[in-house]
Design a protein around this motif. Structure first.
Motif, PDB file in Angstrom:
ATOM      1  N   UNK A 626       0.828  -1.208   0.000  1.00  0.00           N
ATOM      2  CA  UNK A 626       0.000   0.000   0.000  1.00  0.00           C
ATOM      3  C   UNK A 626       0.861   1.256   0.000  1.00  0.00           C
ATOM      4  N   UNK A 627       1.994   1.226   0.710  1.00  0.00           N
ATOM      5  CA  UNK A 627       2.902   2.382   0.690  1.00  0.00           C
ATOM      6  C   UNK A 627       3.437   2.634  -0.710  1.00  0.00           C
ATOM      7  N   UNK A 628       3.747   1.555  -1.428  1.00  0.00           N
ATOM      8  CA  UNK A 628       4.245   1.709  -2.796  1.00  0.00           C
ATOM      9  C   UNK A 628       3.146   2.234  -3.714  1.00  0.00           C
ATOM     10  N   UNK A 629       1.966   1.686  -3.587  1.00  0.00           N
ATOM     11  CA  UNK A 629       0.875   2.095  -4.482  1.00  0.00           C
ATOM     12  C   UNK A 629       0.406   3.522  -4.186  1.00  0.00           C
ATOM     13  N   UNK A 630       0.490   3.944  -2.929  1.00  0.00           N
ATOM     14  CA  UNK A 630       0.095   5.316  -2.591  1.00  0.00           C
ATOM     15  C   UNK A 630       0.985   6.348  -3.260  1.00  0.00           C
ATOM     16  N   UNK A 631       2.187   5.947  -3.595  1.00  0.00           N
ATOM     17  CA  UNK A 631       3.134   6.882  -4.213  1.00  0.00           C
ATOM     18  C   UNK A 631       3.152   6.731  -5.732  1.00  0.00           C
ATOM     19  N   UNK A 632       2.034   6.356  -6.308  1.00  0.00           N
ATOM     20  CA  UNK A 632       1.914   6.182  -7.749  1.00  0.00           C
ATOM     21  C   UNK A 632       2.438   7.430  -8.465  1.00  0.00           C
ATOM     22  N   UNK A 633       3.346   7.197  -9.391  1.00  0.00           N
ATOM     23  CA  UNK A 633       3.961   8.310 -10.111  1.00  0.00           C
ATOM     24  C   UNK A 633       5.393   8.518  -9.656  1.00  0.00           C
ATOM     25  N   UNK A 634       5.599   8.474  -8.353  1.00  0.00           N
ATOM     26  CA  UNK A 634       6.958   8.484  -7.811  1.00  0.00           C
ATOM     27  C   UNK A 634       7.491   7.058  -7.803  1.00  0.00           C
ATOM     28  N   UNK A 635       6.740   6.170  -7.171  1.00  0.00           N
ATOM     29  CA  UNK A 635       7.043   4.737  -7.216  1.00  0.00           C
ATOM     30  C   UNK A 635       6.121   4.103  -8.241  1.00  0.00           C
ATOM     31  N   UNK A 636       6.698   3.340  -9.191  1.00  0.00           N
ATOM     32  CA  UNK A 636       5.887   2.768 -10.261  1.00  0.00           C
ATOM     33  C   UNK A 636       6.026   1.255 -10.363  1.00  0.00           C
ATOM     34  N   UNK A 637       6.453   0.620  -9.285  1.00  0.00           N
ATOM     35  CA  UNK A 637       6.522  -0.829  -9.327  1.00  0.00           C
ATOM     36  C   UNK A 637       6.739  -1.421  -7.962  1.00  0.00           C
ATOM     37  N   UNK A 638       6.054  -2.537  -7.697  1.00  0.00           N
ATOM     38  CA  UNK A 638       6.244  -3.273  -6.450  1.00  0.00           C
ATOM     39  C   UNK A 638       6.301  -4.756  -6.794  1.00  0.00           C
TER      40      UNK A 638
END
Length: 784
Positions: A626-638
């Motif tokens: 969820x932390x990765x997905x919340x940063x969509x655009x900054x983080x683009x993969x998990x």
């Protein structure tokens, strides 16, 4: 040999001839599979009766099946089978060639020999193998004879080959293969699956065998050796294609190549051919193409293309390819936060929801196509869109990638190098060059493979793990080690890819940066192990987020049915010999216990502890994803570590060796759903984060219920409609009554489109997520 074995051998021989004759009816290029009627024996001593075996297979698999060694997965029997890999072994087979085909051209093809072998045909040494990943295609004209033929494969103990090489190497590069539990360490000098030498989630089982198909390939006057299809341009109106085809012709008849679509019966191109070696390029156009899309983004459409070789107007050979039309772009560019790392598929930024795949059994030949299909379908159904084929395993077979193609599962494909330094000698590089070409040519037409990666954690290790000090690799030795890295991963592999598959992106390593330095986390790929190998608790998953999270994870135990398969009830405790033996991480059981105390519930017995370990694993993975997905655009993969297991025991897996789902995988469809929501902030400043990776706008209806933890009585409920305009994260004000008071012990169940997506528990353990840094909406300009 008994009468029964004679009958089995004769049946296998007849079956092989039948296959060969059936092939003769349709095409000029034919295969006689040599899979049945083999005999296996030790080269060191004569057995009373060699084992009658089939191939593909491994020595260890056959010895287990025959009761000659115990199951290495049970108890501590791993220790009792190590002698097998220290012996030489011999596979032998006799078969009869029909007189009618002895005037043809013949190649003996072994798609996989594990690993060091001498190949003899009719007392002639025809090949010496030294790479598990290569296909060995051996001309046998003049050696093959009408009537009886004898094929012998002498497998040498890997240590007998590798130990002298390691001893003569000028410095202790072999010691960098820290997962190798043998003495001396040799894994990184072998072109062999690295995990077989031991890993922190798997046993040591250095197999020997003929692990992929063996067949005799025959033809008379012409054959298609290879066909590759290259997509030149792609638009909604047309796809410009170019076929690269290799045809060998030995006579002066009239030959023609035709390319057409199997399903639609469209003819794309024709070409006349000349005698000799024809290496030609044929251009053609496909109108109104249907795109291949990843899971969740559209249909993974594929075209079935066939190339037919005609001799005097009659089809004598065919070559099939299934292709998907799509573009892939890896975007790495400087920005205000560091350096981006994300993929555009067909021009659309796609958030990666992946998992790392390892071989599903340490004995590779026991893995069935059905097992691979089941695992990949389950991944698709959990809303995964990418499988990372990890670099310590193997290049998978055609079935695996065909399933990924059809399911819309993108593949991050590592080359087979992991967690060690590798030699840069000319012999080693020449061997790797052949390995690369074999596998790139075999795999490059699969649309699912979106990127190649040189290795797993080798670059990171060289610069951050202290090898130089620990193993006294200093001065010129360190220069040689670093130079060897560049020769292999920055020179050889890119140059081969430029020749063989120039259209896919390549990264020389993963991760590109270290998680230990805050400034590095804004660049490229990241493997975050601060929770397991570092000092962090689960809050680290929420705050230490990179641009593309390619590894992170937390261990748990498999369920009791799996534990019972390798340990009897007397061993059901953390400090028992068997449980300790199956825990391959040096800090594993202690760390699981520590986090269960912090995030779980008190366990009254071992069975309860096992379940708590899975629930705690899920809690950590929930926060990370969820932390990765919340940063969509900054983080683009998990991409979590790891999807599956190669043997039964505690590990980072979401699915255990027997295919049983842990709590984490049972909840993964909620974490990877196209639209998810989670509580953020705290009781004083609560928020609700809605996250979408849908390709288009949508209206979603959220239903929620707040219940008491004890008794489960509904305290309040409601419905909220939200319009999701674009992929990304939206911070919402929670509906009145949804967030509990500070002293309430409650759970809030949140449904989206009638699916239970999230359950937030205010019990002091499963707390709301921390808000990401920065302004909202979160970094959308980075991927537009």
């Amino acid at each position: 040999m008994g009468k029964k074995n004679h009958l089995i051998k004769w049946a296998g021989l007849c079956y092989g001839i039948l296959l060969f004759n059936i092939a003769l009816m349709g095409q000029e290029t034919n295969r006689m599979y040599l899979h049945e009627g083999w005999h296996l024996r030790s080269a060191a001593f004569e057995q009373a009766s060699p084992l009658l075996v089939s191939v593909p297979g491994t020595v260890q698999e056959e010895l287990i099946r025959s009761g000659l060694i115990p199951d290495p997965y049970y108890g501590t029997h791993e220790n009792d089978v190590q002698w097998v890999s220290e012996e030489d072994w011999v596979y032998e087979k006799e078969w009869t060639m029909p007189d009618a085909v002895t005037n043809q051209n013949h190649h003996l093809v072994l798609e996989g020999v594990d690993t060091y072998a001498d190949i003899w045909l009719n007392d002639s040494l025809i090949a010496k193998t030294d790479n598990m990943f290569r296909t060995w295609r051996i001309p046998v004209d003049g050696i093959l004879r009408p009537g009886s033929n004898h094929l012998k494969v002498v497998l040498h103990a890997p240590s007998s080959v590798l130990n002298p090489i390691v001893e003569q190497f000028p410095y202790a590069l072999n010691k960098t293969a820290a997962n190798d539990t043998g003495t001396p360490r040799t894994a990184n000098f072998a072109r062999k699956a690295q995990f077989q030498f031991g890993w922190d989630w798997g046993l040591r089982l250095v197999t020997l065998g003929i692990w992929r198909p063996v067949y005799l390939e025959s033809w008379t006057s012409a054959r298609i050796n290879d066909m590759q299809l290259h997509q030149q341009t792609l638009s909604p109106e047309k796809a410009d294609m170019q076929a690269h085809i290799h045809v060998a012709i030995t006579d002066t008849a009239t030959y023609e190549l035709v390319i057409k679509d199997v399903e639609y019966r469209w003819h794309y191109a024709k070409r006349q051919l000349l005698p000799g070696e024809n290496r030609i390029k044929m251009n053609f156009r496909m109108d109104k193409p249907r795109y291949w899309w990843p899971n969740g983004q559209g249909e993974p459409h594929r075209y079935h293309i066939v190339c037919e070789l005609k001799r005097n107007g009659e089809v004598i050979d065919r070559f099939y390819r299934k292709i998907g039309l799509r573009t892939v772009e890896l975007v790495e560019r400087p920005d205000a936060y560091g350096t981006s790392f994300f993929f555009k598929i067909n021009g659309r930024p796609v958030f990666i929801k992946g998992g790392a795949y390892i071989p599903q059994d340490a004995i590779l030949t026991r893995i069935t196509p059905e097992q691979k299909t089941t695992l990949l379908v389950e991944a698709r159904d959990a809303h995964m869109n990418l499988i990372r084929v990890w670099g310590g395993g193997i290049y998978e077979d055609e079935h695996f990638y065909d399933q990924c193609d059809s399911l819309g599962l993108m593949v991050w494909q590592d080359f087979m190098f992991a967690c060690a330094g590798y030699p840069g000698t000319q012999d080693f590089l020449t061997n790797v060059d052949a390995e690369l070409r074999d596998n790139i040519r075999r795999l490059r037409n699969h649309p699912s493979i979106i990127t190649w990666c040189g290795n797993n954690e080798v670059f990171l290790a060289m610069h951050h793990w202290g090898w130089q000090r620990q193993f006294n690799i200093q001065g010129k030795d360190e220069e040689d080690m670093l130079r060897s890295y560049d020769r292999l991963f920055k020179e050889l592999i890119p140059s081969v890819l430029q020749e063989e598959d120039p259209q896919r992106p390549y990264s020389h390593t993963t991760p590109t940066k270290s998680w230990t330095k805050p400034a590095d986390r804004g660049h490229g790929t990241l493997h975050y192990w601060g929770v397991w190998h570092g000092p962090d608790d689960f809050s680290g998953y929420e705050t230490k987020v990179g641009r593309y999270m390619n590894e992170y994870g937390f261990q748990s135990f498999p369920e009791m049915a799996t534990i019972a398969a390798f340990a009897d009830s007397s061993q059901w405790s953390l400090d028992s010999p068997v449980m300790d033996h199956h825990q391959k991480s040096y800090i594993g059981n202690g760390l699981i216990g520590k986090f269960v105390e912090q995030y779980g519930q008190p366990a009254k017995d071992f069975e309860t502890f096992v379940l708590q370990s899975q629930q705690v694993q899920y809690e950590g993975m929930r926060r990370a994803i969820l932390a990765h997905r919340m940063r969509w655009g900054y983080c683009m993969g998990t991409t979590f570590w790891q999807l599956n297991d190669c043997w039964p025991g505690p590990s980072w897996s979401a699915i255990d060796y027997y295919g049983r789902h842990k709590v984490f995988f049972k909840e993964l469809p909620n974490l990877y759903a196209p639209v998810v929501a989670t509580a953020v902030g705290n009781a004083k400043h609560p928020g609700l984060m809605l996250i979408s990776d849908r390709p288009s706008a949508a209206m979603v209806e959220m239903k929620w219920e707040k219940r008491k933890l004890s008794g489960g009585n509904v305290l309040s409920s409601g419905v909220k409609s939200v319009t999701v305009l674009q992929p990304g994260a939206q911070l919402l004000t929670p509906p009145e009554g949804m967030i509990p008071a500070a002293d309430e012990l409650t759970s809030v169940q949140l449904y989206i489109l009638d699916d239970l997506i999230s359950e937030f528990k205010w019990d002091g353990r499963q707390t709301p997520m921390a808000l990401p840094e920065g302004n909202w909406p979160q970094f959308p300009e980075l991927v537009r």
